[in-house]
Design an enzyme around this catalytic site. Structure first.
Site, PDB file in Angstrom:
ATOM      1  N   GLU A 126      -4.827   7.434  -2.666  1.00 39.91           N
ATOM      2  CA  GLU A 126      -5.156   5.628  -2.901  1.00 39.91           C
ATOM      3  C   GLU A 126      -5.013   5.454  -4.246  1.00 39.91           C
ATOM      4  OE1 GLU A 126      -5.114   6.002   0.383  1.00 39.91           O
ATOM      5  OE2 GLU A 126      -6.446   4.166   0.573  1.00 39.91           O
ATOM      6  N   HIS A 185       1.553   4.581  -2.942  1.00 38.10           N
ATOM      7  CA  HIS A 185       1.721   6.051  -2.478  1.00 38.10           C
ATOM      8  C   HIS A 185       3.262   6.427  -3.091  1.00 38.10           C
ATOM      9  CE1 HIS A 185      -1.898   6.643  -0.812  1.00 38.10           C
ATOM     10  NE2 HIS A 185      -1.882   5.645   0.374  1.00 38.10           N
ATOM     11  N   HIS A 192       0.880  -1.413  -0.154  1.00 41.46           N
ATOM     12  CA  HIS A 192       0.079   0.016   0.086  1.00 41.46           C
ATOM     13  C   HIS A 192       1.135   1.835   0.201  1.00 41.46           C
ATOM     14  CE1 HIS A 192      -3.946   1.855   1.028  1.00 41.46           C
ATOM     15  NE2 HIS A 192      -3.422   2.905   1.684  1.00 41.46           N
ATOM     16  N   GLU A 193       2.140   1.023   0.610  1.00 43.25           N
ATOM     17  CA  GLU A 193       2.727   2.369   0.831  1.00 43.25           C
ATOM     18  C   GLU A 193       4.222   2.746  -0.427  1.00 43.25           C
ATOM     19  OE1 GLU A 193       1.786   4.514   3.250  1.00 43.25           O
ATOM     20  OE2 GLU A 193       0.059   3.097   3.974  1.00 43.25           O
TER      21      GLU A 193
END
Lengths: 490, 490
Positions: free
Chosen positions: B284, B258, B254-255
């Protein structure tokens, strides 16, 4: 709000921003990804612009002119703030910004030149840096001596004539001692393989024993050991050579001396002009007394000998006396930072004379290498083998730190005075040190020196701590004579 | 110098200072000594003052009024900078500073209240934060809707009516899917002990495979996973639960979504208003497509199954299909951040409706807990057991992030559109993913979305990437229907 209160608020915000700049420096040398280098330079430049604008703000000048100190602390704050403001406003903005730009680039040029042993490649940079810093010194000096003016950035209140007089008295005593030592048999060195993990464990243990507060600090690895920050966030770095544990252990103790000075300053002084060490010389007195007078003492090395046996198993050295001799081994070498306590100040004297001449213009940068090599052979008795071991060995001149070197020797001299006073007031200090407990000594230093931060100018800070009129080289020389006569049976 | 060139220089310095503020946030959550907390708050406040002054500087307003864009990039820069300036200058300085002060304290109050399950203790803080943010929203809105105004901080160009319409269409479809899934047999969960070192090794491996550039970033441990920074220094954090490796692995992915967005923005945009992700929703979309559509796909989990067996030895799950089902297990739960792809947006809808009512003043903070609990039971079919699992579970409201929650759902919707387009353009993407190679997909995202940074407003960014008029929820719902029908044999 009074002018004084407004001034305090202005200074406080500047100090907070200054701490941020320091933290970015730490980040850059420890955890920053390599590819972030250029972007970080731009971020730092933006912050430096903000800081420069605040430090030369005419509104600050007005507040400084109008403010009245309510007490002794206030008087010291005004003294420091007025000196800084006068200094900063005398330097034209263009010159300040050009210096920042050139010294950032010049450091990289120096790193490359040192790696390649290429003095000629670095010469154009050195010429620029010398010219810019000379111009800066002249702007600050306003007709007085430029080198003296530059020294005020590091050791306010001291000038080159005073330093030269001290060095003239010290040199023959140190040369004589060094020659007698080198004429005696050389004690064996510590040898073996000392794993990084175990070295770092022991370095952390030493840091704790010497009073480093890990709740307000941390230890990381970096290429060069340093201490960074003030007040509640004072971080240090160390490095490890697996064949030489003394490198890690004693550079850690050195940085712990710097860091505890910052950590122990009275909390009321935090983020004021008194909230950091008063001068580079006094700073170095703390790092050197932790490292040398305490850390390399017979009493403490007796404890360390046991601690190292416990950590690393059997050593090639089998008595505490021999271990003490190994820790304090005097040897021929090119490099200042690897030098022993006896020869260290001779390295400083060489740099002091050369950099004075560079700023005075009596030595051209193009002639520096030859001057260095000639002087080195005269002072140390052997020839420099290559520039990385000679004129290119230190970073200082590449980043414009002219006037900084003498503070290393002043730190040793201050440490000598402090240690003499400390032993008079804590006569049984060796008993504590031989148990691995420097706390009575570090508590004495915290009380006499560290907690006062910038309250008194540097010479008065040491004089106050030692209850003497002013510091001089006598105690240091007496300490060195006695210590090395004992180790080398002179 | 033209007004445009002057403006660029001003914005660039502000952006550089903004990066420093971000770096300090990273430092605080990863390496900062605990005891430095108060001093750091003061340092941050000093930097925020500098930033606020620059962002509301009347001189900036003049430049913005006079500047003319030389090209498309310049027009986008002016668009972003003018919007920010209008927003910032509408908020009275006192209100901005009070908001900064109260939300800093309120976060700590929330942490304590959550730990103690004490809603009443947090109520006075919530009341203050809601009142201040409502006032801020009203100041920005200038007569229009305050909540819509606040949403512009996170998803410029989108308003609450648009979001509400999307949510109204999505809710019945998601509820129906969720109910069918929960009526089917639950697949077994992964169980065992998964040592931290091995989890971190695999997390680093995944980060590299998904294109994270370690030369311009680093991964550290922190309490909460986050990504921080733009351009050449984009760092992420992760966390480890030794009984649940998916926590570390998927929060890392997820990170990385980003972070690669920030890393892949065109270098020309660095330190400009286009040099970071254009909105929280588009941000997101990147984190969610990395984590879910790619990372939790049958193809990629097939590869991951083997990689985890290699790293951890035998697992309690013995087929790639069963492993895929374990990764995508749908279960009843209270916590948004632990939710599966199906129920996640239902959590967001709950928060969206409640926070709109709080800002509109139709729901009093004192009635929030009851409203939450009633709504949760209606939406999820079971009762909240304690506030830490209910109204106190998320940090957002304590720090004033009203208007932020909907961007999580928008991100999922955008990710759905992007994934549909990506599969059309790279039909054999599953073959790559099943070899553990997401590069064709991440390269497509870098080209279609990431490199453009803030060039186009968020909706246009997604529309441009997907060659469609505007993003809607259709592709996401179709993807979820197909994926979970397959896993749960619906």
């Amino acid at each position: 709000m009074s002018a004084y209160a407004e001034l305090r608020a202005h200074l406080r915000q500047t100090a907070a921003l200054g701490e941020i700049a320091g933290r970015l420096g730490w980040d850059q040398q420890t955890v920053m990804p390599r590819g972030a280098n250029d972007q970080r330079a731009e971020e730092m430049a933006a912050l430096e612009d903000v800081l420069h604008a605040r430090r030369t703000d005419p509104g600050l000048g007005e507040l400084l002119a109008r403010a009245e100190a309510p007490d002794e602390t206030g008087a010291a704050i005004l003294r420091e703030a007025r000196r800084d403001y006068a200094r900063n406003t005398r330097v034209p903005a263009r010159l300040a910004s050009e210096l920042a730009r050139v010294t950032a680039l010049s450091q990289t040029a120096w790193e490359e030149a040192r790696a390649a042993d290429d003095v000629a490649a670095f010469l154009p940079w050195l010429e620029q840096v010398v010219a810019l810093r000379r111009a800066e010194g002249q702007a600050i000096a306003q007709g007085a001596d430029a080198y003296d003016a530059l020294m005020q950035d590091y050791e306010p209140g001291t000038d080159a004539a005073q330093v030269a007089a001290i060095f003239d008295r010290m040199r023959p005593r140190l040369v004589d001692l060094r020659d007698r030592i080198l004429g005696a048999p050389t004690p064996p060195a510590l040898q073996g393989h000392f794993p990084q993990d175990a070295q770092l464990r022991l370095a952390n243990e030493l840091a704790g024993r010497f009073g480093y507060d890990f709740n307000r600090g941390r230890i990381d690895l970096a290429v060069h050991p340093f201490s960074s920050g003030s007040g509640a966030d004072v971080r240090i770095t160390t490095r490890v050579a697996e064949d030489d544990p003394f490198n890690c252990l004693y550079s850690t103790l050195h940085e712990v001396g710097h860091a505890t000075y910052e950590q122990n300053i009275a909390p009321d002084y935090a983020l004021t002009p008194l909230g950091h060490g008063v001068s580079m010389g006094v700073h170095e007195s703390q790092s050197r007394i932790y490292e040398n007078q305490l850390g390399r003492s017979r009493a403490f090395t007796g404890w360390l000998f046991g601690a190292m046996q416990a950590e690393f198993g059997g050593l090639n050295i089998d008595s505490a006396d021999a271990f003490h001799a190994a820790v304090n081994r005097v040897h021929k070498g090119y490099i200042r930072t690897e030098s022993d306590e006896v020869q260290y100040n001779l390295h400083i004297m060489l740099r002091f004379d050369l950099e004075r001449a560079l700023i005075a213009g009596t030595l051209a940068p193009a002639d520096l290498e030859e001057a260095w090599n000639t002087r080195f052979e005269a002072d140390f008795g052997f020839k420099v083998d290559r520039p990385a071991n000679g004129v290119l060995q230190d970073v200082h001149w590449s980043v414009g730190l002219f006037g900084y070197f003498p503070t290393y020797a002043l730190g040793n001299i201050y440490a000598g005075c402090l240690y003499q006073a400390l032993r008079l007031e804590i006569p049984n200090i060796d008993a504590h040190l031989s148990n691995g407990d420097p706390a009575p000594a570090t508590a004495w230093l915290a009380d006499k020196v560290q907690r006062h931060g910038g309250l008194r100018p540097s010479v008065q800070t040491i004089a106050h701590a030692c209850s003497r009129a002013r510091p001089d080289e006598g105690p240091l020389l007496a300490y060195l004579d006695a210590k090395f006569a004992d180790i080398y049976k002179l």
